[in-house]
Enzyme design. Structure first.
Site, mmCIF file in Angstrom:
data_model
loop_
_atom_site.group_PDB
_atom_site.id
_atom_site.type_symbol
_atom_site.label_atom_id
_atom_site.label_comp_id
_atom_site.label_asym_id
_atom_site.label_seq_id
_atom_site.Cartn_x
_atom_site.Cartn_y
_atom_site.Cartn_z
ATOM 1 N N THR A 145 1.963 6.891 0.300
ATOM 2 C CA THR A 145 0.666 6.446 0.174
ATOM 3 C C THR A 145 0.969 5.659 -1.346
ATOM 4 O O THR A 145 1.163 6.960 -1.964
ATOM 5 C CB THR A 145 -0.849 6.370 0.213
ATOM 6 O OG1 THR A 145 -1.685 5.201 0.595
ATOM 7 C CG2 THR A 145 -1.229 7.403 -0.576
ATOM 8 N N SER B 209 0.623 -1.238 -0.056
ATOM 9 C CA SER B 209 0.064 -0.282 0.288
ATOM 10 C C SER B 209 0.788 1.548 0.144
ATOM 11 O O SER B 209 0.147 2.612 0.087
ATOM 12 C CB SER B 209 -0.906 0.165 0.923
ATOM 13 O OG SER B 209 -0.470 -0.018 2.224
ATOM 14 N N THR C 215 -6.396 8.156 7.508
ATOM 15 C CA THR C 215 -5.760 7.141 6.060
ATOM 16 C C THR C 215 -7.908 6.230 5.742
ATOM 17 O O THR C 215 -8.489 7.015 6.798
ATOM 18 C CB THR C 215 -4.916 5.484 6.768
ATOM 19 O OG1 THR C 215 -4.815 4.595 6.478
ATOM 20 C CG2 THR C 215 -5.810 5.091 8.225
ATOM 21 N N GLY C 216 -7.773 5.861 4.571
ATOM 22 C CA GLY C 216 -8.785 5.348 4.595
ATOM 23 C C GLY C 216 -9.273 6.077 3.270
ATOM 24 O O GLY C 216 -7.884 6.639 2.038
ATOM 25 N N ARG D 179 -5.845 9.689 -10.565
ATOM 26 C CA ARG D 179 -6.601 9.464 -9.527
ATOM 27 C C ARG D 179 -5.605 10.124 -8.135
ATOM 28 O O ARG D 179 -4.923 9.530 -8.153
ATOM 29 C CB ARG D 179 -7.544 8.127 -8.814
ATOM 30 C CG ARG D 179 -8.185 8.677 -7.712
ATOM 31 C CD ARG D 179 -7.706 8.012 -6.378
ATOM 32 N NE ARG D 179 -8.395 7.723 -5.019
ATOM 33 C CZ ARG D 179 -7.317 7.646 -4.016
ATOM 34 N NH1 ARG D 179 -6.359 7.666 -3.790
ATOM 35 N NH2 ARG D 179 -8.983 7.925 -3.168
ATOM 36 N N THR E 240 -2.319 3.677 4.855
ATOM 37 C CA THR E 240 -1.338 4.536 3.944
ATOM 38 C C THR E 240 -0.429 4.372 4.729
ATOM 39 O O THR E 240 -1.015 4.804 6.611
ATOM 40 C CB THR E 240 -2.167 5.819 3.664
ATOM 41 O OG1 THR E 240 -2.808 5.585 2.520
ATOM 42 C CG2 THR E 240 -1.141 7.140 3.815
HETATM 43 C C1 SD4 Z 1 -6.159 7.474 -0.442
HETATM 44 N N1 SD4 Z 1 -5.811 7.505 2.154
HETATM 45 O O1 SD4 Z 1 -5.496 6.857 -1.483
HETATM 46 C C2 SD4 Z 1 -5.436 6.778 1.202
HETATM 47 C C3 SD4 Z 1 -5.794 5.391 1.036
HETATM 48 C C4 SD4 Z 1 -5.456 4.950 2.170
HETATM 49 O O2 SD4 Z 1 -5.484 3.610 3.997
HETATM 50 O O3 SD4 Z 1 -5.165 5.407 3.235
HETATM 51 N N2 SD4 Z 1 -5.897 3.768 2.556
HETATM 52 O O4 SD4 Z 1 -7.088 7.702 -0.019
#
Ligand code: SD4
Length: 319
Positions: free
Chosen positions: A198, A78, A231-232, A208, A180
């Site tokens: 990330t 990731s 994160t997310g 994107r 991330t």
């Molecule tokens: C994103 N926030 O690219 C990042 C991905 C991530 O757990 O944190 N995933 O949207």
């Protein structure tokens, strides 16, 4: 072993119930240095950052060194090398960094470079700009001595080819699929800095960009107040300018955990149905070294390293 934050607070409250005579009458002590970061891999990242912080080094150097750990690990799918690619099979990286003076640097949709966080730092230190993207970011990295490398590992390529059979984009962000690293630190001088890096959501559309390289969304540092990272699902974090919001909520007197919780609740208010299934987590550190986290779904872990401990915690969640 993981300890829930609630358990930990109980333990430390009991430990600090010292006789009245031994309590200092002066200003409350600041817990420094300290470094906190997202997910299980935050523990190794913090250990690297701690080498700098414990020697009296700068938070900025510590967060960069920490973020480079998962970036360089091909087994982490990731972040950086070995990151899962976009829908076209290209590994595109997002990263940013921010210091105690409010200096910022960021790269987005950068390919072929293992350590985007260090490119972001170079953008901060060597250019009149704050953000470089795509080809331009790569060109800048190469001109500054970074090497062009293949980031797609055999394992990530295999996972992408499997995904191609159905080609369904389903942004389920949690520990077992996509994370991330966001890392924030307070150094011995009392200065805050942060970094976030990330490979973004797996199998995203080409081009994107998520929240991670966007100052205010995936990371924010205000040396008067505190720092936050996220994160997310980045789209939801950008919608509320999440990390800036968390820091401003701390400025209003909320604890780091309370501020993270209020930001998560803001996401729910904007989009109640969607919020039930997706993951967003915030992690925050105050100027006094208090920390806290909050997330939508159970499963977000974070790591804390200070002079007393080096531990993983489960963030409290709404669902
Ligand atoms: C994103 N926030 O690219 C990042 C991905 C991530 O757990 O944190 N995933 O949207």
């Amino acid at each position: 072993m993981k300890t829930s934050r609630r358990q930990f607070l109980k333990l430390t409250a009991a430990a600090s119930a010292l006789p009245f005579a031994s309590m200092a009458a002066s200003a409350p002590a600041v817990n420094k240095p300290i470094v906190i970061s997202t997910w299980n891999f935050g523990k190794q990242a913090n250990e690297e950052a701690w080498k700098i912080l414990s020697a009296g080094g700068k938070a900025l150097d510590a967060v960069e060194a920490g973020a480079r750990v998962p970036e360089g690990d091909p087994k982490e799918t990731s972040v950086g090398l070995g990151g899962l690619p976009d829908s076209d099979g290209r590994v595109t990286l997002d990263a940013c960094i921010m210091d105690e003076q409010g200096n910022i640097g960021s790269v987005a949709c950068l390919e072929h470079i293992v350590h985007p966080v260090s490119v972001a730092r170079k953008v901060m230190e060597k250019t009149p700009h704050v953000m470089l993207v795509g080809e331009g970011a790569l060109q800048f990295a190469l001109a500054n001595g970074f090497k062009k490398e293949k980031l797609l590992t055999k394992e990530s390529e295999k996972a992408w080819k499997k995904w191609l059979k159905e080609k369904k984009y389903k942004p389920v962000a949690n520990i077992e699929n996509h994370d991330t690293i966001g890392i924030v630190a307070l150094d011995a001088q009392g200065n805050l800095s942060g970094a976030c890096t990330t490979s973004g959501m797996a199998y995203k559309m080409r081009g994107r960009v998520g929240d991670s390289p966007i100052i205010g969304a995936g990371l924010y540092v205000d040396n008067e107040v505190g720092a936050a990272t996220s994160t997310g699902v980045g789209e939801e974090v950008i919608r509320i300018v999440g990390c800036h919001l968390v820091v401003e909520l701390m400025r209003q007197g909320n604890s780091p955990e309370q501020a993270c919780k209020m930001a998560v609740e803001r996401i729910i208010r904007k989009n109640p149905d969607k919020a039930k299934t997706l993951q967003v987590g915030f992690l925050a550190l105050s100027k006094s070294g208090e920390y806290g986290a909050y997330c939508l779904q159970k499963g977000f872990t974070y790591a804390v390293h200070d002079s007393a401990m080096n531990k993983l915690f489960d963030a409290s969640s709404i669902y």
